[in-house]
Each structure stands twice: as structure tokens, then as C-alpha cells.
Design a protein around this motif. Structure first.
Motif, short mmCIF file in Angstrom:
data_model
loop_
_atom_site.label_atom_id
_atom_site.label_comp_id
_atom_site.label_asym_id
_atom_site.label_seq_id
_atom_site.Cartn_x
_atom_site.Cartn_y
_atom_site.Cartn_z
N TRP A 140 39.61 36.69 48.59
CA TRP A 140 38.66 37.52 49.33
C TRP A 140 38.89 39.00 49.04
CZ3 TRP A 140 39.97 40.82 53.57
CH2 TRP A 140 38.87 41.40 54.22
N ARG A 141 40.16 39.44 49.15
CA ARG A 141 40.46 40.85 48.89
C ARG A 141 40.18 41.22 47.44
NH1 ARG A 141 43.49 43.91 52.44
NH2 ARG A 141 44.06 42.86 54.37
N GLY B 115 38.09 39.88 45.41
CA GLY B 115 36.65 39.94 45.19
C GLY B 115 36.04 41.22 45.71
N LEU B 116 36.48 41.67 46.89
CA LEU B 116 35.95 42.91 47.44
C LEU B 116 36.32 44.11 46.57
CD1 LEU B 116 36.57 42.53 51.29
CD2 LEU B 116 34.38 42.49 50.10
N VAL B 117 37.59 44.16 46.15
CA VAL B 117 38.04 45.29 45.34
C VAL B 117 37.31 45.31 44.00
CG1 VAL B 117 40.00 46.28 44.10
CG2 VAL B 117 40.29 45.47 46.45
N GLU B 118 37.21 44.17 43.36
CA GLU B 118 36.54 44.13 42.05
C GLU B 118 35.05 44.42 42.19
OE1 GLU B 118 37.60 40.36 40.41
OE2 GLU B 118 39.61 41.03 39.81
N GLY B 119 34.47 44.00 43.32
CA GLY B 119 33.07 44.35 43.56
C GLY B 119 32.88 45.85 43.69
N LEU B 120 33.79 46.50 44.42
CA LEU B 120 33.71 47.95 44.56
C LEU B 120 33.90 48.63 43.21
CD1 LEU B 120 33.65 50.57 46.21
CD2 LEU B 120 36.12 50.26 46.62
N ILE B 121 34.85 48.16 42.41
CA ILE B 121 35.11 48.76 41.10
C ILE B 121 33.86 48.69 40.22
CG2 ILE B 121 36.41 48.49 38.95
CD1 ILE B 121 38.78 47.56 40.72
N THR C 151 48.86 37.20 50.26
CA THR C 151 47.77 37.56 51.16
C THR C 151 47.19 38.94 50.82
OG1 THR C 151 49.35 38.48 52.75
CG2 THR C 151 48.71 36.18 53.04
N ALA C 152 48.02 39.80 50.21
CA ALA C 152 47.52 41.13 49.85
C ALA C 152 46.57 41.08 48.67
CB ALA C 152 48.70 42.05 49.53
N TRP C 153 46.58 39.99 47.92
CA TRP C 153 45.66 39.84 46.79
C TRP C 153 45.02 38.46 46.84
CZ3 TRP C 153 43.32 43.49 44.52
CH2 TRP C 153 42.73 43.36 43.28
#
Length: 760
Positions: free
Chosen positions: A534-535, A537-543, A529-531
């Protein structure tokens, strides 16, 4: 060790009470006809499993078999069964029962290892004891006869069980029964011993199981029902019943589980030794068992990495790191005896560590899955306390976050394993590996663990021999390891200020790469659930948005880092007489050797040198190459410490003279993993040459492959820099055209593609 004899007594008393009840029910169901019908009657009640061992916890099932001779009439068997089972059901007894004749029971044991293991602990409760003892003897004989196949059934079932329940020592919520190192493992040890293939320390194994049973009994009595998982919310009450503090109980249960798991690991290695074909048994020389050398003072014996007899850990404390790195890289366990020897006799490592010690640590941390068993063995023996005393504060410590599936220490190691799979995505896999290990080192202390951990990580990295700048980078990674997921899930990443604020913190694209890899490694080690998609995608979008804010060029060290000659090494005289003429000097350096080779500057000289060194068995750690007038002066750092200059000169001469088919000689070893190799052009590193970087798995012939492709393209290598981090290389080549100028864009891209194709 805890001492609760009253709990053990109550377990035995429960079994005795169950025995009395079953005997009475059986006697009532089989009235006397010409004497005591229970002896020799062909009917018996048999206690199996935990009940057979007289280990009944408050809410354990009562495992009972109504065993009968096949000749006994089915109607009689059915009548006795109903007379025994129904009163127990009416009383609400948790009954795990079956009715079988001796043939069926033996067949079940032959096809189901769980049934066989239950029968190994069987004892007669009522009725025909001879029938029971005969059957148990037959099952035991079958178990021993078919041990080679039965143990594999047990092994497969255990691995599947641990995959479901995790390890008692490291699971966030341990299962006292099912987890690796739990009660089932302790029973499994009894079954392995019963095969006669191996033996285990019986007293220690039984004591450890008794300690787990004490905890489970207290758990049952506290919650008032059957329960195997030691949830955080019940630990305070269970601890109170056992006279312990909650944290003390949690650590104690995990410590017992770790010791049982360690016994199980040793047992399975003994099983593998026993099952090994005689043709592959230990080889001997006139001086004793054959030890295959891996490194100075480190060898392999019976598929275990050992510290050799002539090695002295008291004067060579780095030996522990060499042995650990060798074992992890080879995917082999380290010998428990060697681990204990290291823990008790190794001297103190200097502060800061030598470069070779740092390198061995990086080799260990970047080894992937091989890290886990080696670290566990060294930690169990006490070596880790000598290398990283701060580990004590997180060892076997549960996480306060419900999303975590591991204890803090195991989570840190799992993060390292994950990071090893991403090391090709970063410029400095060594910094990523150390940050992965230390990212939660501040847990267990007052304050935010990221903030607390930063100075700790800097101190540790400095002690481990990293430069001040590298230690600061590791500290920053620890400080900000939660930055990307926190911002990505709690801020609007479409707001330009969000990416801009993150960019101010990360500063460079290299650090962003490191932080990105650490984030993914940390999250994957936490839980699915920590990866989640959805999560992630959000992190990679921010990066991606932060990357666009940063300089579009790839951040790399200053060109002089690559092109300059080391200040401490004088540039030698470079008079040469011919294209194959060269001079070689050797000096001791950082546990290996420095080779200074001076030869005529000509096309392909770098490739010839690289190929010749590879064929001579030299493992290159780093290299510097500069051209001075008509000479090429090259400095190679190799891992071998005992280089004979005259012999190496003779080995290199045919390669330099063009007398060897280097392509054919190196073809088989040249490119094993290259579909994953990364080849890229480094932008704006220097205006006078084109820099091309190769990230790949280190192996024989890699440097030659790249150099040969550059020479085949009609281009020249003006200088080169090669660095090895664990089993990964970061090779940067400064390439110029025939006129000594920087390549145009078309030629540069063609070269990049050609090198990538050559590697693939």
C-alpha cells in the motif's frame, strides 16, 4: 563493565537451593537398601544447560534429567520420577525435565546438537555420579569425533535463530537470549571450544555472559516473570535496579552484545580455517606466507583482507579506506589485527579528502552486503571514529519509532545496502550512497533530525572531498528523505497541487530519481510495514505524478561537461602519419595515471583503444575524447599508478593495427550482468549529436563492447565521457552519422536497441 557481584551470587544460591531440594526428593524416592543407594545405583539426577552451569535467573526453567542405566527396571525409574517431579509441580517450579537411559541420552546427543550442548555443561546433582561422568565423557568424545559435521548443525541453527531474533547490538527490541550476540551465542562459544578445533578468550567470554545474565536477572525481578526481550518500557526500571541511567543501560547491553557477536565472528572464522582441506591451506613463499595483492598496501591472506607489513598508515591514512573498499568489494572480512593497527597508527586524512580517498569511500558504500561486516570490524576497532566522528552519536542508539527494527547506526548501513541495489536507477550512485549513510545522522540531537542532519551532511560531504554542489545535493537528500512517504500517505495525491508542490522542492528529475531511491532504501531498512504494498503504491504513484510535472526531458549535466576538454590539460599536437600510428604520454594523476593518446581520426578508433587498454589490464576511471581535424585526442584516467609508457605502447600497437581478434579476446569477460544494463537516449543534451547513456556494472571490455557496436552501425563517436561510481559506470557517448550530424529518431532508437542487444 558493570559490577554486580550480588546478582551472580544470587544465581549461584538459586542453583544451590535447587540442588538441595532435588537431593532431598531423590533421597526420599530411593530409600537405603544396604548402604547409600545413590552411589552406583544406576540412577542420577543431572543438571543441564544453565542450571548445569549454576546460572539460574529468577524465572529460569529448572533443566533436569533423570538418568538411568538401561538395566534398571522401568517401574523403579517411573516411581522415582514421579516422586521427584510431582512435588516440584505442586510447588509451581518451572521444570524442564526428561527421563532417559544412558543409551537414549547418547543417541539424543548424537542427533540433536542442542541435547549435546546441554550435556557438555551437565553436572550430577544426586545419585550415581559415576554414571553421569561416564556419559558426559562419552558425549564429549562423540562431539569431538564428529566435530566437522556437528559445527555445521550449530552454524545453521544459529543463522536461523538470528534471522528470527536479529542482533542484540542492533535490533530495535533486543532479545537477551536468542539474538545474535546474546546468551545463546556465549554458550555456543563454549561448545565450539569443546570441539578442540579452536580456542576463544575464555575470561572475556565468561565475563560478557555474566554481564548479560546480570541484566536478565534485573529484568526478571523487575517484571516479576520470565522475560528475555529488553523492551523500551521496562528499561527505566531495570536500569534503576542496576544503578544506571536508561540510555546507559540500553547502550551497555548493546555493547556487550556487540562484543559477544565479535567473538563469535572470530570463532567461526577460526572454525572455517580448521575445517579447510589441507590442500587449500596457506601457501608460502621463501619470504613467508603468500599474500595476494589487491591494492597498494592491501592484500588477502587466509581469506582475510590485511594491511601489508610494508604499508605505513601513519603516512598513508588513505590506506584504511583502500583496505575497507577492497574487503567489501571482494566480500571478505577485514583482519581484526589490521583493523586495530589502522585505528592506532593511521594519520589524519586531509580536509578535504583527495579524490582517490573519496572514490575508495564510494567503493565501500556501494559494495552491497559486503559493507556490513567490514564496517562493523572497523567500527569495533575504532577506525570509523577517525573517518566519521559524528557516528558516535548514533552508534548502537535505539530508535524512538516503534516501526524501526534496527538501531539508528545499523539502519543507516542497511539503507546503504539497499541503495546499492538501486544504484542503476540514478545518475549519481555516489551521492545516493552517501545520503543513505547520513540520512539519519541528525538523530540524537535536539530538533527535527532531517533539518539538523542537512548541514551536518553538507559539512561531512565537503570534508570527504565532494564539490560544493554535490555536498549541497547530499544535504538536500538528507533534508527531504521523508518528503515522499509523508506526502503520499497524508495528502491527496490526485490533487494536482500536491505533485506541483513536491516538484517545486525536487526541481529536477535527477534529484527525484535520487530521492525516490533513497526513500525506497530507507523504508525497506525500516521494516516490512514501512514499505508495504500500500505504501509503496502510494509513493510510486506520487513519483509518477511529480515526474509528469517536471520537464519531460531527462535532466543531465550541461553538454560541455561531456564534450569539453578539461581546462587544466593542454591539447597536444596531433600530427599523425597513418591509421595505426599514435602517440602516448603518461602522467601521475589522483593516485593513478592520465594517458593522453593521439591517433588518426578513423572509424572504430575508440573501440580499438578501449579494447587494447582492457587487454593491457587498465581499469578506466574516466575518459574524454574529442576530434580535432584529422586526429582523435583522447584522455584516459586509469587506476594504475605505475604505467610504463613504452610497454603500454607496445601492448596497444597490435590492437590499433587491427592485428588482434578483440571480439574473441574480450568475449568471455565482456558482459556478465548485462540483462540489468540500462541503455537510454538522452534528450536535448545537445543539438549537434545524439547522446546515448549506458549504466552497467563495470567490468573488462564494457567500453569496447559499446564502441564496437557504434562503429559496426556505421556511426562515429564524436566525444565520450565515462565515470565510475563504485562498481557502476555511467558512460555517455556523443554519436554522429557519416556526415557528422545528429542521428534521426529512427536511427537513434535502432542504435540504442543494438547497444542493449550487444550488452545482453
Amino acid at each position: 563493565m558493570t559490577d554486580h557481584p550480588e546478582l551472580a551470587r544470587r544465581r549461584a544460591d538459586r542453583a544451590l537451593e535447587a540442588d538441595r531440594r532435588l537431593r532431598q526428593l531423590f533421597a526420599d524416592a530411593t530409600p537405603a537398601q544396604g548402604g547409600d543407594p545413590r552411589e552406583g545405583s544406576g540412577l542420577a539426577l543431572v543438571a543441564v544447560g544453565g542450571y548445569g552451569r549454576s546460572e539460574l535467573s529468577p524465572f529460569s526453567d529448572l533443566d533436569v534429567v533423570l538418568l538411568h542405566d538401561p538395566a534398571v527396571d522401568e517401574a523403579v525409574v517411573r516411581e522415582v520420577a514421579e516422586a521427584v517431579w510431582y512435588p516440584l509441580w505442586n510447588d509451581g517450579v518451572a521444570l524442564d525435565h526428561s527421563v532417559r537411559d544412558t543409551i537414549q541420552m547418547r543417541e539424543a546427543a548424537a542427533t540433536d546438537h542442542r541435547a549435546a550442548m546441554g550435556m557438555l555443561d551437565a553436572r550430577p546433582v544426586a545419585g550415581d555420579a559415576g554414571l553421569v561422568m561416564t556419559l558426559r565423557s562419552q558425549v564429549l568424545a562423540d562431539w569431538r569425533r564428529d566435530a566437522r559435521t556437528r559445527v555445521e548443525e550449530v552454524r545453521s541453527a544459529r543463522l536461523a535463530r538470528i534471522e528470527r531474533a536479529g542482533w542484540l547490538a542492533h535490533a530495535a527490541v533486543p532479545d537477551l537470549k536468542e539474538s545474535g550476540g546474546g546468551l545463546r551465542d556465549s554458550v555456543m562459544l563454549r561448545a565450539l571450544v569443546a570441539t578442540w578445533l579452536i580456542d576463544v578468550p575464555h575470561g572475556e567470554s565468561e565475563m560478557l555472559r555474566a554481564e548479560l545474565l546480570d541484566i536478565r536477572d534485573a529484568l526478571h525481578e523487575t517484571v516479576g516473570r520470565r522475560m528475555e526481550r529488553l523492551d523500551a518500557d521496562v528499561i527505566p526500571d531495570v536500569a534503576r535496579m542496576l544503578g544506571m541511567a536508561p540510555v546507559e543501560l540500553d547502550l551497555h547491553a548493546r555493547h556487550v552484545g556487540r562484543r559477544i557477536a565479535h567473538l563469535a565472528s572470530l570463532a567461526w572464522r577460526k572454525v572455517d580455517d580448521a575445517l579447510e582441506p589441507i590442500t587449500r591451506k596457506r601457501a608460502f613463499t621463501s619470504r613467508g606466507p603468500l599474500v595476494v595483492a589487491l591494492d597498494d598496501g592491501v592484500g588477502v591472506l587466509d581469506r582475510e583482507v590485511i594491511v601489508t607489513k610494508d604499508a605505513d598508515p601513519s603516512t598513508d591514512p588513505e590506506l584504511a579506506l583502500r583496505a575497507a573498499a577492497a574487503a567489501a568489494r571482494q566480500g571478505l572480512p577485514i583482519s581484526p589485527g589490521s583493523a586495530r593497527r589502522l585505528a592506532t597508527t593511521m594519520g589524519d586524512l586531509p580536509a578535504p579528502w583527495s579524490p582517490s580517498s573519496t572514490r575508495h569511500l564510494v567503493d565501500l558504500l556501494t559494495a552491497g552486503p559486503g559493507l556490513l561486516p567490514v564496517w562493523d570490524e572497523l567500527d569495533f576497532a575504532g577506525v570509523i571514529d577517525r573517518v566519521l566522528p559524528e557516528w558516535e552519536d548514533i552508534r548502537l542508539r535505539g530508535s524512538s519509532s516503534p516501526v524501526h527494527r534496527f538501531t539508528v547506526d545499523r539502519h543507516s548501513l542497511e539503507t546503504c545496502v539497499n541503495a546499492a541495489g538501486l544504484k542503476r536507477d540514478v545518475a549519481r550512485p555516489d551521492l545516493l550512497a552517501v545520503a543513505a549513510l547520513l540520512h539519519d545522522i541528525g538523530k540524537g540531537r535536539e530538533g527535527d533530525h532531517s533539518e539538523v542532519g542537512q548541514p551536518m551532511a553538507v559539512d561531512i560531504a565537503t570534508r570527504w572531498g565532494f564539490s560544493a554542489g554535490d555536498a549541497a545535493t547530499i544535504g538536500r537528500l538528507v533534508r527531504w528523505h521523508l518528503l515522499l512517504p509523508t506526502i503520499a500517505t497524508r495528502r491527496d495525491i490526485e490533487d494536482p497541487s500536491t505533485a506541483a508542490n513536491v516538484a517545486e522542492i525536487v526541481e529536477t528529475e535527477d534529484f527525484l530519481d535520487l530521492l525516490s531511491a533513497l526513500t525506497a532504501s530507507d523504508a525497506r531498512a525500516t521494516s516490512p510495514t514501512a514499505w508495504s504494498g500500500w505504501r509503496q503504491g502510494l509513493v510510486e504513484g506520487l513519483i509518477g505524478k511529480v515526474r509528469r510535472v517536471l520537464d519531460e526531458s531527462v535532466a543531465t549535466p550541461d553538454a560541455t561537461t561531456y564534450e569539453g576538454w578539461p581546462a587544466h590539460v593542454p591539447i597536444p599536437d596531433h600530427g599523425t602519419t597513418g591509421p595505426s600510428d599514435f602517440t602516448l604520454t603518461v602522467e601521475s594523476h589522483r593516485g593513478g595515471s592520465l594517458l593522453t593518446i593521439v591517433t588518426a581520426n578513423r572509424a572504430g578508433v575508440m573501440a580499438d583503444l578501449a579494447g587494447g587498454l582492457a587487454l593491457a589490464g587498465m581499469t578506466v576511471r574516466s575518459a574524454r575524447t574529442v576530434t580535432l581535424d584529422d586526429a582523435a585526442v583522447t584522455l584516459w584516467e586509469v587506476s594504475r599508478a605505475d604505467v610504463d609508457p613504452a610497454r603500454l605502447t607496445e601492448r596497444l600497437r597490435p590492437a590499433m593495427a587491427g592485428e588482434l581478434d578483440l571480439a574473441g579476446r574480450l568475449e568471455l569477460s565482456s558482459i556478465a550482468d548485462a540483462p540489468d544494463a540500462r541503455v537510454r537516449l538522452l534528450g536535448r543534451v545537445t543539438e549537434t549529436a545524439t547522446a546515448i547513456e549506458v549504466r552497467a556494472l563495470d567490468r573488462r571490455g564494457l567500453v569496447w563492447t559499446v564502441c564496437d557496436q557504434i562503429a559496426s552501425s556505421g556511426l562515429s563517436i564524436r566525444s565520450a565521457h565515462m565515470s565510475t561510481y563504485g562498481d557502476e559506470v555511467r558512460d555517455v557517448f556523443y554519436v554522429v552519422d557519416g556526415d557528422g550530424h545528429r542521428l534521426d529518431d529512427v536511427t537513434a532508437e535502432a542504435l540504442r536497441s543494438a547497444v542493449a542487444t550487444a550488452l545482453a
